[in-house]
Design a protein around this motif. Structure first.
Motif, short mmCIF file in Angstrom:
data_model
loop_
_atom_site.label_atom_id
_atom_site.label_comp_id
_atom_site.label_asym_id
_atom_site.label_seq_id
_atom_site.Cartn_x
_atom_site.Cartn_y
_atom_site.Cartn_z
N ARG A 40 1.24 2.18 -0.40
CA ARG A 40 2.01 3.32 0.07
C ARG A 40 1.88 4.47 -0.92
NH1 ARG A 40 7.67 0.48 0.83
NH2 ARG A 40 6.66 -1.34 -0.06
N THR A 41 1.29 5.54 -0.50
CA THR A 41 0.98 6.65 -1.42
C THR A 41 2.22 7.28 -2.02
OG1 THR A 41 0.89 8.16 0.47
CG2 THR A 41 -1.18 7.16 -0.22
N TYR A 42 3.35 7.23 -1.32
CA TYR A 42 4.58 7.84 -1.82
C TYR A 42 5.36 6.94 -2.76
CZ TYR A 42 6.35 4.92 1.96
OH TYR A 42 6.62 3.86 2.77
N HIS A 43 4.96 5.63 -2.83
CA HIS A 43 5.67 4.68 -3.69
C HIS A 43 5.17 4.80 -5.13
CE1 HIS A 43 7.24 0.83 -5.19
NE2 HIS A 43 8.04 0.84 -4.14
N PRO A 44 6.03 4.56 -6.15
CA PRO A 44 5.56 4.63 -7.55
C PRO A 44 4.39 3.70 -7.84
CG PRO A 44 7.96 4.62 -7.48
CD PRO A 44 7.50 4.40 -6.07
N ALA A 45 4.39 2.49 -7.22
CA ALA A 45 3.27 1.57 -7.44
C ALA A 45 1.99 2.14 -6.85
CB ALA A 45 3.59 0.21 -6.81
N GLY A 46 2.11 2.81 -5.70
CA GLY A 46 0.94 3.43 -5.10
C GLY A 46 0.41 4.58 -5.94
N LYS A 47 1.31 5.33 -6.55
CA LYS A 47 0.88 6.42 -7.42
C LYS A 47 0.18 5.90 -8.67
CE LYS A 47 4.59 9.49 -5.83
NZ LYS A 47 5.79 10.25 -6.20
N ARG A 48 0.69 4.76 -9.22
CA ARG A 48 0.03 4.18 -10.39
C ARG A 48 -1.36 3.68 -10.05
NH1 ARG A 48 5.35 2.11 -11.46
NH2 ARG A 48 4.80 0.13 -10.42
N LYS A 49 -1.50 3.05 -8.87
CA LYS A 49 -2.82 2.58 -8.44
C LYS A 49 -3.79 3.74 -8.28
CE LYS A 49 -5.21 0.09 -4.79
NZ LYS A 49 -5.12 -0.55 -3.46
N ALA A 50 -3.31 4.84 -7.66
CA ALA A 50 -4.17 6.01 -7.48
C ALA A 50 -4.60 6.58 -8.83
CB ALA A 50 -3.44 7.07 -6.66
N ALA A 51 -3.68 6.57 -9.82
CA ALA A 51 -4.03 7.08 -11.15
C ALA A 51 -5.07 6.18 -11.81
CB ALA A 51 -2.77 7.17 -12.00
#
Length: 328
Positions: A40-51
């Protein structure tokens, strides 16, 4: 005249109502299972994965092909090595055939009988010999090291189990004599005690697993090679190890300036003994003191407050060795 009918009633003839044509089917089916947090792009875990993905892309990280991948091996503590310096220490270590990995000789070294024997032992056992500069030996030996132009690298010391030391002493058909160290943190004191124990017929040294010096290069050098022929055991709990030895018939004595027995009056030298030496500052710990069968003091003049731990151990071991020799 026809009636108007009730308000809100549908007009037209009766029959089945007109359908939506399936336009609300997706709404009826629901949204399905909830996606993972990292998807989920809006979730903090999704943001960490994208980074992380952006960082890997920036670094150019690529997975190697299956044919070119090497099995990964975990580096163990046995891969660590110690450097032993000094002609006497190196010579004694090679005489006892410790598994040395490399011998380092300084360029233009002054050859004497010890250096010749060191080279002979190394070449005879297949140990690689490398000629290096003296500054390189200074770096290998560390601060305040006197290497005398020779050094060897050896694997990390292999400690024995405390119970093995007593078994070895009994198997040697001699009266067991062990030394236990309570809080000795200086490796040079440890090396000196190992050397004295070997010199006066001791069968081994026991050290605690925590808050104690280990058999490092400094201890190797101070022991003058005695660490290669005298086993050193490491106990997870020193108090429990002493209690186990008492159950096997050993007599445990502690060294302390305020002991209830004078070393000259000690008359149990012919029994299986474990001599416990405390640290110079704090002495014996409370639990170890309570475990000892007797606390022995060394008579010294009033002008001298206390003895070095290594010297105190040497004096006691000499006295025990002398009394055993007289008894036999």
């Amino acid at each position: 005249m026809a009636s108007k009918g009730r308000p809100g009633a549908g007009k037209g003839k009766k029959g089945p109502s007109k359908g939506t044509g399936g336009l609300g089917r997706k709404a009826l089916e629901g949204r399905g299972p909830t996606p993972k947090a990292e998807d989920r792009t809006y979730h903090p875990a999704g943001k960490r994965k994208a980074a992380r993905d952006r960082l890997d892309t920036a670094r150019g990280a690529r997975k190697p092909a299956a044919s070119s991948r090497r099995p990964q091996t975990k580096r163990s503590s046995t891969d660590d090595v110690e450097t032993v310096t000094g002609r006497n220490s190196v010579l004694e270590a090679l005489r006892t055939r410790i598994p040395a990995t490399t011998l380092y000789i300084a360029t233009r070294i002054e050859m004497d009988d010890r250096v010749k024997e060191i080279l002979s032992l190394a070449t005879g056992t297949g140990i690689p010999v490398l000629e290096v500069t003296r500054p390189e030996l200074d770096r290998m030996g560390g601060f305040d090291s006197v290497h005398q132009g020779v050094a060897i690298t050896v694997p990390a010391y292999g400690y024995a189990h405390p119970g093995e030391l007593l078994d070895r002493a009994v198997a040697s058909s001699t009266q067991p004599l062990l030394v236990a160290l309570d809080g000795i943190t200086d490796p040079r004191n440890l090396g000196a005690i190992i050397r004295s124990t070997a010199a006066f017929g001791g069968h081994g040294v026991i050290i605690p697993q925590r808050r104690s010096a280990g058999v490092t290069a400094a201890a190797w050098k101070t022991s003058a090679g005695a660490a290669a022929r005298l086993p050193v055991a490491r106990a997870a709990n020193l108090t429990q190890a002493l209690k186990d030895m008492k159950k096997q018939g050993a007599f445990v004595i502690g060294l302390d300036g305020g002991g209830d027995m004078n070393l000259h009056d000690f008359d149990l030298a012919d029994r299986p003994l474990v001599v416990v030496v405390g640290s110079e500052g704090k002495g014996l710990s409370r639990l170890v003191t309570e475990t000892c069968d007797a606390i022995v003091s060394i008579p010294i003049t009033a002008a001298t407050e206390s003895l070095n731990a290594g010297i105190a151990a040497s004096v006691t071991l000499y006295e025990i060795s002398k009394r055993r020799a007289e008894a036999s």
